[in-house]
Design an enzyme around this catalytic site. Structure first.
Site, PDB file in Angstrom:
ATOM      1  N   GLY A 134       0.795  -1.221   0.000  1.00  0.00           N
ATOM      2  CA  GLY A 134       0.000   0.000   0.000  1.00  0.00           C
ATOM      3  C   GLY A 134       0.824   1.266   0.000  1.00  0.00           C
ATOM      4  O   GLY A 134       0.429   2.264   0.594  1.00  0.00           O
ATOM      5  N   SER A 212       4.275  -5.823  -3.013  1.00  0.00           N
ATOM      6  CA  SER A 212       4.506  -4.410  -3.271  1.00  0.00           C
ATOM      7  C   SER A 212       5.328  -3.817  -2.128  1.00  0.00           C
ATOM      8  O   SER A 212       6.430  -4.283  -1.853  1.00  0.00           O
ATOM      9  CB  SER A 212       3.167  -3.693  -3.467  1.00  0.00           C
ATOM     10  OG  SER A 212       3.342  -2.435  -4.088  1.00  0.00           O
TER      11      SER A 212
END
Length: 540
Positions: A134, A212
Site C-alpha cells: 500500500g 509491493s
C-alpha cells in the site's frame, strides 16, 4: 496453560457436541481468547497488540505493550487500521480491498494470528508473517483472509504498522530519523519470536513475506543490521530498488505538515509538538492532500542511534544475513495494466518518458533529452505519444517501476549468495480478455478478500490450490516443489549466476528462462549509461 490441550479440547467439544468453545492461550501479556472456525479446522486470534504508540510522540519509537487490563483478552476484532494517508481516489491503485471498513486509530500496532488446530508445542508449525502493501500510506492486516494458506498446515500472521507521517517521516532529529513503520514491523517480529510457540508455532521456522511495499519491506529487514528473526523471505512485486519504494529524505516534512494545518513552526521539534497534539485524521489528511512522499529512506546518522537503513537502495548489502537465505521473488506479467485508463487528452500532450526519467534521474537537459528519446524509441518507435500506444506505455512503466528493479535485486541477491532463489511471473487472469495480470492480481488467489469473491469455477479453484501449495511449501521447506505432486507438472528450479529459470504461473505451469530478457537487457544498458545520475543514489 498448554495450547495443545486447550485447542484439542475445544475441537473435541465443537465436533462431538456441536458446542462452540473458543481457544485460550497464555502469553506474557495475559490470557488471549481466540475464535474457532466454523469447520473447526483452524483458530484465529485477531487484533492482538504487540506494542503501543507513544501518544506524547506518535511519530517516534513505539513502547512495549503493558499487558491486558481484563482477565481475558478477547482477540475477536482484527479490523483496526493505522491512519491512512492517501487520497481516497488513489487507494485502490495501491492496496487491494483498501476500502474495507475498519477503525483508523493510533492504537493500531496489532497482529492477527491464524492457527491450524493441529498446532501444538509438540507439533510446532512453520510460520508466515505477512506484511501488507500500500505504498507505505494505505492498507492493513485485516483485509487478508488466509484460510486457504492455513489449511496447508502453516500458521499465518498479518501485521499492522504505522503509515504515512506516523511511520515514514525522515527528519533531522535523532528520535525520528525515519522508517518507524519498518521498526514497528521489527517489533512485531520480536513479539512473534517470543510468543508464537504458545500458539503452536515454530519461532525458528519463520518466513517474512509481502506484496509491493510489503515485499520491499521484507527485503529491507534482510539488509538491516537488526537481528534476523526469520529464515526465509517472499517478495512479490516489490523490492527496495522499486522506484515507488524509496525516497530522498525530506527533513522539512514535519514543518510542511504543520504549516499546511495553519501552524508556522520555526524548527522540526516545534512542528512535532504541534502535530503530536493534532488529530491523526487531520495530520494524515494533510499528508495525502500535500502528496508528501513518506516512504523508506536513508536515515541520517546520530550518535548512539541505530539506523534501520543507512544507505541508498542501490548499495544495500548485508552478506551475513543474505547468505544462504531462501528467497521467493517475482512479479505479475503486466504490473501497470490499467494505469493509463484515467488519462485525458492533456496527458498525451506531455512526454511520459521524459517526465519519468526527469523525476528519478538528475541529468543536464541534453542528457535528459537523449535518454528520454532512447527509451521512447525502444518502446514506441517513431509513433507519437497518444492513446494508440497505451499498451506500450504500460509496458514502459511496468519495466521502469517494477520489473527491472526486481531483475537487479535478483542479481544482487545472487552476488551475496542468497540460496535458493526462486523467481516467478504470475500471468493468470482466468477467462478475462486482458493483456496480462496487473499489480496485486495474484493476491486474490493467495488470500480471500471478503468483498471480492473469486468466481467459483474449476480453473480458478485449481489456481488457488496451486499457488497456496507452492507458497506454503516454500514456507515449510524453502522449496516450492520439494516432492512429486500431481498439482505441479514441472519442478521449480532455483536461479543462479549462470542461469535464470523462472516459473510461469498461469493456467499451465511451465519453466522458461530470463523474464522479459530483451527489455531487461535494454534497461541494463540504460543503467550502465545513466545509473550514476539516479537521484536515490544521492540520498542525504
Amino acid at each position: 496453560m498448554n495450547f495443545l490441550l486447550i485447542c484439542a479440547f475445544s475441537l473435541i467439544i465443537y465436533t462431538q457436541c456441536n458446542v462452540r468453545i473458543d481457544p485460550l492461550v497464555l502469553i506474557d501479556q495475559g490470557l488471549v481468547r481466540g475464535l474457532i472456525s466454523s469447520d473447526g479446522s483452524y483458530s484465529s486470534f485477531l487484533g492482538i497488540p504487540y506494542a503501543q504508540v507513544d501518544i506524547s510522540n506518535p511519530f517516534g519509537d513505539a513502547l512495549p505493550h503493558p499487558g491486558f487490563d481484563d482477565e481475558v483478552y478477547n482477540a475477536h476484532d482484527g479490523t483496526k487500521q493505522c491512519p491512512q494517508s492517501i487520497k481516497t481516489s488513489e487507494r485502490a491503485r495501491y492496496s487491494p480491498q483498501s476500502t474495507t471498513s475498519g477503525e483508523e486509530t493510533l492504537d493500531c500496532l496489532r497482529l492477527n494470528i491464524y492457527v491450524p488446530t493441529n498446532a501444538s508445542s509438540q507439533n510446532p508449525l512453520p510460520v508466515l508473517v505477512w506484511i501488507h502493501g500500500g505504498i507505505y500510506a494505505v492498507g492493513s492486516a485485516g483485509i487478508y483472509g488466509p484460510e486457504n494458506l492455513v489449511k496447508q498446515g502453516i500458521i499465518v500472521i498479518t501485521v499492522n504498522y504505522r503509515l504515512g507521517p506516523y511511520g515514514f517521516m525522515c527528519l533531522d532529529v535523532p528520535n525520528i530519523a525515519g522508517n518507524q513503520g519498518l521498526k514497528d514491523q521489527h517489533l512485531a517480529l520480536r513479539w512473534i519470536r517470543n510468543h508464537i510457540r504458545a500458539f503452536g508455532g515454530n519461532p525458528y521456522n519463520v518466513t517474512i513475506g509481502g506484496q509491493s511495499a510489503g515485499g520491499a519491506s521484507a527485503l529491507l529487514h534482510m539488509y538491516s543490521k537488526k537481528e534476523k528473526l526469520y529464515n526465509k523471505v517472499i517478495a512479490q512485486s516489490g523490492v527496495p530498488q522499486n522506484l515507488l519504494s524509496f525516497v530522498e529524505t525530506d527533513i522539512n516534512s514535519a514543518i510542511k505538515l504543520a504549516s499546511h494545518l495553519g501552524y508556522n513552526a520555526t524548527d522540526t521539534e516545534e512542528a512535532l509538538g504541534f502535530l503530536a497534539n493534532a488529530s491523526h485524521e487531520s495530520v494524515s489528511r494533510a499528508a495525502a492532500n500535500m502528496e508528501l512522499k513518506l516512504r523508506p529512506c536513508k536515515e541520517r546518522s546520530f550518535s548512539g542511534i541505530e539506523s534501520f537503513i543507512d544507505t541508498d537502495p542501490y548499495t544495500l548489502s548485508n552478506k551475513a544475513k543474505v547468505k544462504d537465505t531462501p528467497i521467493l521473488i517475482g512479479q505479475t506479467s503486466k504490473e501497470n495494466l490499467g494505469s493509463q485508463a484515467n488519462n485525458g487528452d492533456d496527458y498525451y500532450k506531455s512526454d511520459p518518458f521524459y517526465d519519468n526519467i526527469q523525476e528519478y534521474f538528475k541529468m543536464n537537459e541534453e542528457d535528459l533529452l537523449e535518454a528520454a528519446q532512447t527509451v521512447r524509441h525502444f518502446y514506441i518507435g517513431d509513433q507519437p505519444v497518444s492513446s494508440d500506444v497505451v499498451s506500450q506505455l504500460e509496458s514502459f512503466t511496468s519495466d521502469f517501476i517494477y520489473n527491472h528493479p526486481v531483475d537487479r535485486t535478483v542479481n544482487d541477491l545472487l552476488k551475496e549468495m542468497a540460496y535458493p532463489v526462486y523467481e516467478y511471473e504470475f500471468r493468470y487472469v482466468g477467462d478475462r480478455d486482458v493483456e496480462g495480470a496487473p499489480h496485486c492480481e495474484e493476491l486474490k488467489y493467495l488470500f480471500q478478500f471478503y468483498d471480492e469473491i473469486v468466481e467459483t469455477n474449476e480453473q480458478n479453484q485449481l489456481m488457488i490450490k496451486r499457488i497456496t501449495k507452492l507458497w506454503s511449501n516454500f514456507v515449510k521447506y524453502g522449496n516450492p516443489t520439494p516432492d512429486d505432486d500431481e498439482l505441479f507438472p514441472v519442478k521449480w528450479t532455483p536461479v543462479s549466476k549462470e542461469s535464470r529459470p523462472y516459473m510461469i504461473i498461469d493456467s499451465e505451469l511451465k519453466i522458461e528462462h530470463r523474464i522479459n530478457k530483451e527489455r531487461m537487457a535494454f534497461w541494463n544498458l540504460f543503467y550502465k549509461a545513466y545509473g550514476q545520475y539516479n537521484k536515490l543514489k544521492r540520498c542525504n
